[in-house]
Design a protein around this motif. Sequence first.
Motif, PDB file in Angstrom:
ATOM      1  N   LYS A  26       0.837  -1.208   0.000  1.00  0.00           N
ATOM      2  CA  LYS A  26       0.000   0.000   0.000  1.00  0.00           C
ATOM      3  C   LYS A  26       0.867   1.252   0.000  1.00  0.00           C
ATOM      4  O   LYS A  26       0.600   2.214  -0.730  1.00  0.00           O
ATOM      5  N   GLU A  27       1.920   1.242   0.815  1.00  0.00           N
ATOM      6  CA  GLU A  27       2.789   2.407   0.893  1.00  0.00           C
ATOM      7  C   GLU A  27       3.623   2.570  -0.374  1.00  0.00           C
ATOM      8  O   GLU A  27       3.898   3.695  -0.806  1.00  0.00           O
ATOM      9  N   ALA A  28       4.024   1.444  -0.976  1.00  0.00           N
ATOM     10  CA  ALA A  28       4.760   1.525  -2.244  1.00  0.00           C
ATOM     11  C   ALA A  28       3.877   2.148  -3.324  1.00  0.00           C
ATOM     12  O   ALA A  28       4.332   2.987  -4.105  1.00  0.00           O
ATOM     13  N   ARG A  29       2.605   1.740  -3.358  1.00  0.00           N
ATOM     14  CA  ARG A  29       1.663   2.300  -4.327  1.00  0.00           C
ATOM     15  C   ARG A  29       1.514   3.809  -4.120  1.00  0.00           C
ATOM     16  O   ARG A  29       1.519   4.584  -5.092  1.00  0.00           O
ATOM     17  N   ALA A  66       7.239  -6.338  -3.413  1.00  0.00           N
ATOM     18  CA  ALA A  66       5.781  -6.171  -3.339  1.00  0.00           C
ATOM     19  C   ALA A  66       5.234  -5.747  -4.693  1.00  0.00           C
ATOM     20  O   ALA A  66       4.168  -6.200  -5.137  1.00  0.00           O
ATOM     21  N   ILE A  67       5.975  -4.881  -5.391  1.00  0.00           N
ATOM     22  CA  ILE A  67       5.569  -4.441  -6.721  1.00  0.00           C
ATOM     23  C   ILE A  67       5.719  -5.576  -7.722  1.00  0.00           C
ATOM     24  O   ILE A  67       4.804  -5.879  -8.493  1.00  0.00           O
ATOM     25  N   LYS A  68       6.884  -6.210  -7.726  1.00  0.00           N
ATOM     26  CA  LYS A  68       7.177  -7.284  -8.671  1.00  0.00           C
ATOM     27  C   LYS A  68       6.155  -8.416  -8.564  1.00  0.00           C
ATOM     28  O   LYS A  68       5.727  -8.988  -9.571  1.00  0.00           O
ATOM     29  N   SER A  69       5.758  -8.756  -7.352  1.00  0.00           N
ATOM     30  CA  SER A  69       4.818  -9.858  -7.134  1.00  0.00           C
ATOM     31  C   SER A  69       3.359  -9.408  -7.197  1.00  0.00           C
ATOM     32  O   SER A  69       2.451 -10.209  -6.980  1.00  0.00           O
ATOM     33  N   GLY A  73      -2.703  -6.828  -5.935  1.00  0.00           N
ATOM     34  CA  GLY A  73      -3.203  -6.449  -7.250  1.00  0.00           C
ATOM     35  C   GLY A  73      -3.133  -4.957  -7.518  1.00  0.00           C
ATOM     36  O   GLY A  73      -3.930  -4.413  -8.284  1.00  0.00           O
ATOM     37  N   LYS A  74      -2.135  -4.280  -6.922  1.00  0.00           N
ATOM     38  CA  LYS A  74      -2.058  -2.827  -6.995  1.00  0.00           C
ATOM     39  C   LYS A  74      -1.151  -2.292  -8.101  1.00  0.00           C
ATOM     40  O   LYS A  74      -1.081  -1.073  -8.307  1.00  0.00           O
ATOM     41  N   PHE A  75      -0.458  -3.180  -8.814  1.00  0.00           N
ATOM     42  CA  PHE A  75       0.581  -2.714  -9.725  1.00  0.00           C
ATOM     43  C   PHE A  75       0.391  -3.242 -11.147  1.00  0.00           C
ATOM     44  O   PHE A  75      -0.029  -4.376 -11.341  1.00  0.00           O
ATOM     45  N   GLN A  80       5.559  -3.931 -12.540  1.00  0.00           N
ATOM     46  CA  GLN A  80       6.144  -5.184 -12.063  1.00  0.00           C
ATOM     47  C   GLN A  80       7.457  -5.472 -12.779  1.00  0.00           C
ATOM     48  O   GLN A  80       8.446  -5.887 -12.161  1.00  0.00           O
ATOM     49  N   ASP A  81       7.469  -5.247 -14.090  1.00  0.00           N
ATOM     50  CA  ASP A  81       8.675  -5.495 -14.871  1.00  0.00           C
ATOM     51  C   ASP A  81       9.793  -4.547 -14.483  1.00  0.00           C
ATOM     52  O   ASP A  81      10.959  -4.956 -14.377  1.00  0.00           O
TER      53      ASP A  81
END
Length: 212
Positions: A26-29, A66-69, A73-75, A80-81
């Motif tokens: 959530k914080e990364a988003r 967290a982004i890569k995985s 479903g936030k990214f 992700q790439d």
Amino acid sequence: MVELSSAAKAAIRTTSAVKDFATVAKEARATMDDWYAKAGEKDSPSMVGAKVQEMFSSLDRRSLYAIKSNEGGKFSALEQDRARTEMMTRLSNDTGMADLGKIDFKSNSIIYKKAVTYLDNVSAEEKTSFEWAKDRAVLQSDYEATSRAAGEEPEKLDSPNPLVKLLKAAVDSLTDLGDPSKQVEDMPLYKQAQALFASQQAGGAATVDVKA
């Protein structure tokens, strides 16, 4: 004992370590959206702006995973790439893997050992992935091979992770086979590793007898 540099430790260090993974995502988003807004850039097919690169570089490895995985479903697929690329770049830069093939077997073995140590220090969430286990197994095998090529007996770097053990055995079986037409994915032990991972994901047993 191989020591990682201060830069490498900083790259791995999870400043978000005390937070649950959902919160990390959530914080990364939120961080990414803030960067996009300030830079005047969006999650577009290009995403090549310097500010976007600076954004990914500012995130710790746990946030990148967290982004890569796609946690929660936030990214987007592009995000992700880009996170995957940033993680690979850090591993290469912080361990010296970019120099592999340009130096002697002894130096190569030191680099591979650093890479194994690096992967052993990533987050618990990343260590649940099949990709991490496969990379960990391959790097250990490469370390052992280059150590022996340098005339030295490799140190025991065996992981307690049962999936890594099985994948390492699969890599070793491919080496022993000596058939250039085969890949590790063709090995029966690799297929066992895939079955083990599927079982783990379904909440099954996490152990396996690699000699079976």
